[in-house]
Scaffold this motif. Structure first.
Motif, PDB file in Angstrom:
ATOM      1  N   ILE A  95     -16.626  14.612   7.531  1.00  0.00           N
ATOM      2  CA  ILE A  95     -15.634  13.589   7.174  1.00  0.00           C
ATOM      3  C   ILE A  95     -14.652  13.399   8.324  1.00  0.00           C
ATOM      4  N   PHE A  96     -14.397  12.141   8.655  1.00  0.00           N
ATOM      5  CA  PHE A  96     -13.283  11.798   9.538  1.00  0.00           C
ATOM      6  C   PHE A  96     -12.221  11.204   8.633  1.00  0.00           C
ATOM      7  N   LEU A  97     -11.063  11.856   8.542  1.00  0.00           N
ATOM      8  CA  LEU A  97     -10.012  11.433   7.621  1.00  0.00           C
ATOM      9  C   LEU A  97      -8.774  11.017   8.403  1.00  0.00           C
ATOM     10  N   ASP A  98      -8.339   9.793   8.192  1.00  0.00           N
ATOM     11  CA  ASP A  98      -7.135   9.260   8.830  1.00  0.00           C
ATOM     12  C   ASP A  98      -6.116   8.982   7.735  1.00  0.00           C
ATOM     13  N   LEU A  99      -5.009   9.740   7.750  1.00  0.00           N
ATOM     14  CA  LEU A  99      -3.954   9.572   6.752  1.00  0.00           C
ATOM     15  C   LEU A  99      -2.755   8.866   7.374  1.00  0.00           C
ATOM     16  N   ARG A 100      -2.221   7.905   6.667  1.00  0.00           N
ATOM     17  CA  ARG A 100      -1.008   7.198   7.079  1.00  0.00           C
ATOM     18  C   ARG A 100      -0.024   7.238   5.920  1.00  0.00           C
ATOM     19  N   VAL A 101       1.269   7.249   6.233  1.00  0.00           N
ATOM     20  CA  VAL A 101       2.307   7.246   5.199  1.00  0.00           C
ATOM     21  C   VAL A 101       3.146   5.992   5.388  1.00  0.00           C
ATOM     22  N   LYS A 102       3.373   5.280   4.272  1.00  0.00           N
ATOM     23  CA  LYS A 102       4.130   4.027   4.328  1.00  0.00           C
ATOM     24  C   LYS A 102       5.135   3.987   3.181  1.00  0.00           C
ATOM     25  N   VAL A 103       6.313   3.450   3.466  1.00  0.00           N
ATOM     26  CA  VAL A 103       7.323   3.253   2.429  1.00  0.00           C
ATOM     27  C   VAL A 103       7.087   1.886   1.808  1.00  0.00           C
ATOM     28  N   ASP A 104       6.921   1.850   0.492  1.00  0.00           N
ATOM     29  CA  ASP A 104       6.802   0.606  -0.280  1.00  0.00           C
ATOM     30  C   ASP A 104       7.920   0.679  -1.320  1.00  0.00           C
ATOM     31  N   LYS A 105       9.076   0.200  -0.960  1.00  0.00           N
ATOM     32  CA  LYS A 105      10.294   0.387  -1.757  1.00  0.00           C
ATOM     33  C   LYS A 105      10.111  -0.047  -3.217  1.00  0.00           C
ATOM     34  N   ASP A 106      10.455   0.877  -4.107  1.00  0.00           N
ATOM     35  CA  ASP A 106      10.481   0.635  -5.558  1.00  0.00           C
ATOM     36  C   ASP A 106       9.179   0.059  -6.112  1.00  0.00           C
ATOM     37  N   TRP A 107       8.046   0.475  -5.577  1.00  0.00           N
ATOM     38  CA  TRP A 107       6.774  -0.061  -6.052  1.00  0.00           C
ATOM     39  C   TRP A 107       6.523   0.250  -7.528  1.00  0.00           C
ATOM     40  N   ARG A 108       7.077   1.346  -8.024  1.00  0.00           N
ATOM     41  CA  ARG A 108       6.833   1.707  -9.439  1.00  0.00           C
ATOM     42  C   ARG A 108       7.548   0.793 -10.422  1.00  0.00           C
ATOM     43  N   SER A 109       8.527   0.032  -9.971  1.00  0.00           N
ATOM     44  CA  SER A 109       9.228  -0.890 -10.873  1.00  0.00           C
ATOM     45  C   SER A 109       8.821  -2.347 -10.620  1.00  0.00           C
ATOM     46  N   ASN A 110       7.784  -2.558  -9.834  1.00  0.00           N
ATOM     47  CA  ASN A 110       7.296  -3.898  -9.524  1.00  0.00           C
ATOM     48  C   ASN A 110       5.963  -4.128 -10.243  1.00  0.00           C
ATOM     49  N   LYS A 111       5.955  -5.049 -11.231  1.00  0.00           N
ATOM     50  CA  LYS A 111       4.751  -5.273 -12.046  1.00  0.00           C
ATOM     51  C   LYS A 111       3.547  -5.693 -11.206  1.00  0.00           C
ATOM     52  N   GLU A 112       3.767  -6.519 -10.202  1.00  0.00           N
ATOM     53  CA  GLU A 112       2.668  -6.964  -9.345  1.00  0.00           C
ATOM     54  C   GLU A 112       2.051  -5.785  -8.584  1.00  0.00           C
ATOM     55  N   LYS A 113       2.900  -4.903  -8.066  1.00  0.00           N
ATOM     56  CA  LYS A 113       2.411  -3.720  -7.347  1.00  0.00           C
ATOM     57  C   LYS A 113       1.667  -2.789  -8.297  1.00  0.00           C
ATOM     58  N   LEU A 114       2.196  -2.616  -9.515  1.00  0.00           N
ATOM     59  CA  LEU A 114       1.527  -1.761 -10.494  1.00  0.00           C
ATOM     60  C   LEU A 114       0.145  -2.307 -10.845  1.00  0.00           C
ATOM     61  N   LYS A 115       0.030  -3.617 -10.961  1.00  0.00           N
ATOM     62  CA  LYS A 115      -1.285  -4.240 -11.202  1.00  0.00           C
ATOM     63  C   LYS A 115      -2.199  -4.014 -10.005  1.00  0.00           C
ATOM     64  N   GLN A 116      -1.669  -4.258  -8.818  1.00  0.00           N
ATOM     65  CA  GLN A 116      -2.438  -4.107  -7.591  1.00  0.00           C
ATOM     66  C   GLN A 116      -2.964  -2.674  -7.436  1.00  0.00           C
ATOM     67  N   TYR A 117      -2.174  -1.688  -7.834  1.00  0.00           N
ATOM     68  CA  TYR A 117      -2.555  -0.290  -7.696  1.00  0.00           C
ATOM     69  C   TYR A 117      -3.328   0.242  -8.896  1.00  0.00           C
TER      70      TYR A 117
END
Length: 120
Positions: A95-117
């Motif tokens: 396995i070649f594993l590439d991990l990235r970390v990104k800030v997605d502010k308040d994604w848990r309170s965004n209905k569109e993001k919750l649907k997307q995830y």
């Protein structure tokens, strides 16, 4: 993504922001590599399968990103090494594993993001 998330919890323990989401952005099984473990002097070196995985770890705050990345990137490196071992055991290939970390502010309170995830 769940093996990576599990490894985050195991590595970071109580420091772990529970509002992390792991998204697989790349899953490529087409890669091959030359088996260097073949006996030396052998012309029978084989191309073996390899999976390339690119994962994005989403957090809600910059401070959470700092926790996940760690000083000098050490925490995310540890997570990556442990997760790669688990993924190799699961898939039975390198396995070649590439991990990235990104800030997605308040994604848990965004209905569109919750649907997307996939939460709704």
């Amino acid at each position: 993504s769940e093996l990576i998330r599990e490894t985050l919890f195991e590595t970071l323990k109580k420091e772990m922001p529970y509002c992390c989401e792991v998204r697989i952005e790349i899953f490529d099984e087409s890669k091959r590599y030359l088996d260097e473990d073949s006996p030396s002097g052998s012309n029978n070196k084989k191309n073996k399968s390899m999976i390339r995985i690119g994962a994005l770890i989403l957090v809600e705050r910059d401070s959470q990103k700092g926790i996940v990345v760690g000083k000098g990137g050490q925490k995310i490196k540890d997570v990556g090494m442990d997760a790669r071992k688990k993924l190799q055991a699961f898939f039975g290939v390198k396995i070649f594993l590439d991990l990235r970390v990104k800030v997605d502010k308040d994604w848990r309170s965004n209905k569109e993001k919750l649907k997307q995830y996939g939460y709704m």
